[in-house]
Design a protein around this motif. Structure first.
Motif, PDB file in Angstrom:
ATOM      1  N   SER A 272       0.856  -1.106   0.022  1.00  8.73           N
ATOM      2  CA  SER A 272      -0.106   0.114   0.018  1.00  8.73           C
ATOM      3  C   SER A 272       0.765   1.344  -0.083  1.00  8.73           C
ATOM      4  N   ILE A 273       2.277   1.084   0.500  1.00 10.12           N
ATOM      5  CA  ILE A 273       2.863   2.390   0.241  1.00 10.12           C
ATOM      6  C   ILE A 273       3.346   2.681  -1.243  1.00 10.12           C
ATOM      7  N   PRO A 274       3.136   3.777  -1.613  1.00  9.19           N
ATOM      8  CA  PRO A 274       3.138   4.179  -2.917  1.00  9.19           C
ATOM      9  C   PRO A 274       4.685   3.868  -3.483  1.00  9.19           C
ATOM     10  N   ASP A 275       4.998   3.359  -4.682  1.00  9.55           N
ATOM     11  CA  ASP A 275       6.206   3.065  -5.073  1.00  9.55           C
ATOM     12  C   ASP A 275       7.198   4.289  -5.011  1.00  9.55           C
ATOM     13  N   GLU A 276       6.643   5.437  -5.505  1.00  8.41           N
ATOM     14  CA  GLU A 276       7.427   6.708  -5.626  1.00  8.41           C
ATOM     15  C   GLU A 276       8.302   7.010  -4.381  1.00  8.41           C
ATOM     16  N   TRP A 277       7.196   6.800  -3.041  1.00 12.80           N
ATOM     17  CA  TRP A 277       7.857   7.001  -1.929  1.00 12.80           C
ATOM     18  C   TRP A 277       8.651   6.095  -1.490  1.00 12.80           C
ATOM     19  N   LYS A 278       8.486   4.872  -1.698  1.00 13.16           N
ATOM     20  CA  LYS A 278       9.509   3.774  -1.499  1.00 13.16           C
ATOM     21  C   LYS A 278      10.913   3.920  -2.100  1.00 13.16           C
ATOM     22  N   ASN A 279      10.604   4.298  -3.192  1.00 12.34           N
ATOM     23  CA  ASN A 279      12.103   4.328  -4.215  1.00 12.34           C
ATOM     24  C   ASN A 279      12.802   5.572  -3.858  1.00 12.34           C
ATOM     25  N   LYS A 280      12.126   6.638  -3.226  1.00 18.25           N
ATOM     26  CA  LYS A 280      12.867   7.880  -2.941  1.00 18.25           C
ATOM     27  C   LYS A 280      13.474   7.556  -1.391  1.00 18.25           C
TER      28      LYS A 280
END
Ligand code: R7I
Ligand code: MG
Ligand code: MG
Length: 306
Positions: A272-280
């Motif tokens: 549920s954690i947005p990929d963009e947030w995880k990737n940054k």
């Protein structure tokens, strides 16, 4: 619960802490009603650094060892992560010979700290003891004692740990009333009971952000941030919505978003954690991959013992 779901919830809670912290860090101290929130540099702060210490120590000892956890905090301590004034003082006292469970009592004129520092790092305790409320209570209190010995500091950490555990045990549909009643039944402290009652009222009244901040708080004290994080989770329908709302309240944004992320990640799971947030999120020495690995190890220990 299926094994894979539990694993996703453990990783969601630890990574949710780090993502909320890193994202909220760039808005710390701003007034309520922040708009245009985005994940910036992705560098986490003390909240996550200490959460990592809690997880490392639980894993190495396959449970709680206070002295070991205290020295793990000391080993990991990096002042550039933006600590409150209390913990670094406690680290110095323990390093000079104070007992791990006595040093923190010297803070604030002998009363101990009621800052949110014990609650912000507690996600691994909520995960590890998700099915054992008595042990969760004991370890949440004793792990807080390392730096936060004030009753309100400890109770805040306990409430946050139990919210994480409840989030792990619930799902996929949230029964808000049940969730709040379980927290009420667990907390045993008038200050927090009152705040939980306020949450009950806020849930049915679609309040303005100003009212939420006025009634629940957005400060560095545990009682002005843990209930706020619980409210952010409960009022929202996704990880993303909860964390964005937490930051939009202003104040101690890294910490309230970290705690909101811990509960929301435990409820919705890591997907549920947005990929963009995880990737940054930073992924250096002890970054994203390392935090995922810690969560997986906590889960494996629990799997092998059940
Ligand atoms: O709780 P703590 O680790 O701080 C965590 C915060 C988070 O926002 C992090 O992101 C980081 O920015 O710092 O650090 P403490 O120094 O134990 O507590 C934080 C603050 O709470 C203190 O500096 C005091 O302002 C306040 N505080 C108290 N004030 C009066 N009396 C904590 N306990 C007391 C108290 O007993
Ligand atoms: Mg911080
Ligand atoms: Mg903070």
């Amino acid at each position: 619960m299926r094994k894979e779901i539990l694993k996703s919830k453990f990783i969601g809670s630890l990574l949710g802490t780090a993502v909320g912290d890193a994202m909220g860090a760039e808005y710390e101290g701003l007034p309520c009603k922040i708009n245009f929130i985005r994940m910036g540099a992705g560098r986490y702060t003390d909240d996550t650094q200490m959460m990592i210490g809690v997880a490392e120590s639980l894993i190495e000892n396959r449970g709680f060892n206070g002295k070991h956890m205290a020295y793990t905090f000391i080993k990991n301590f990096d002042p550039s992560r933006g600590y409150g004034p209390g913990p670094p003082a406690v680290f110095r006292w323990i390093s000079s010979g104070d007992d791990w469970d006595k040093a923190s009592q010297r803070l604030f004129g002998g009363k101990g700290s009621f800052g949110n520092g014990a609650a912000m790092r507690i996600a691994p305790v909520g995960c590890f003891y998700y099915d054992n409320p008595d042990k969760l209570r004991e370890v949440a209190c004793r792990s807080s004692q390392i730096t936060h010995s004030h009753e309100l500091g400890k109770r805040g950490a306990l409430l946050q740990a139990y919210a994480v555990a409840l989030a792990i045990n619930s799902g996929p549909f949230l029964d808000r009333g049940y969730f709040l009643r379980r927290l009420q039944g667990f907390v045993e402290n008038e200050v927090y009971k009152k705040k939980l009652k306020i949450i009950e009222d806020l849930i049915i009244s679609k309040p303005s952000k100003y009212r939420v901040v006025k009634e629940l708080g957005n400060g560095v004290e545990a009682f002005n941030s843990v209930p706020t994080a619980i409210y952010c989770f409960i009022r929202s329908k996704s990880f993303q919505e909860a964390v964005l709302y937490a930051i939009s309240l202003g104040g101690d944004t890294d910490t309230i978003a970290a705690m909101t992320g811990a509960i929301s990640g435990a409820f919705y799971g890591v997907e549920s954690i947005p990929d963009e947030w995880k990737n940054k999120l930073e992924d250096k020495e002890k970054g994203k991959s390392y935090i995922e690995k810690l969560a997986e190890e906590l889960w494996l220990i629990r799997e092998s013992s059940s």
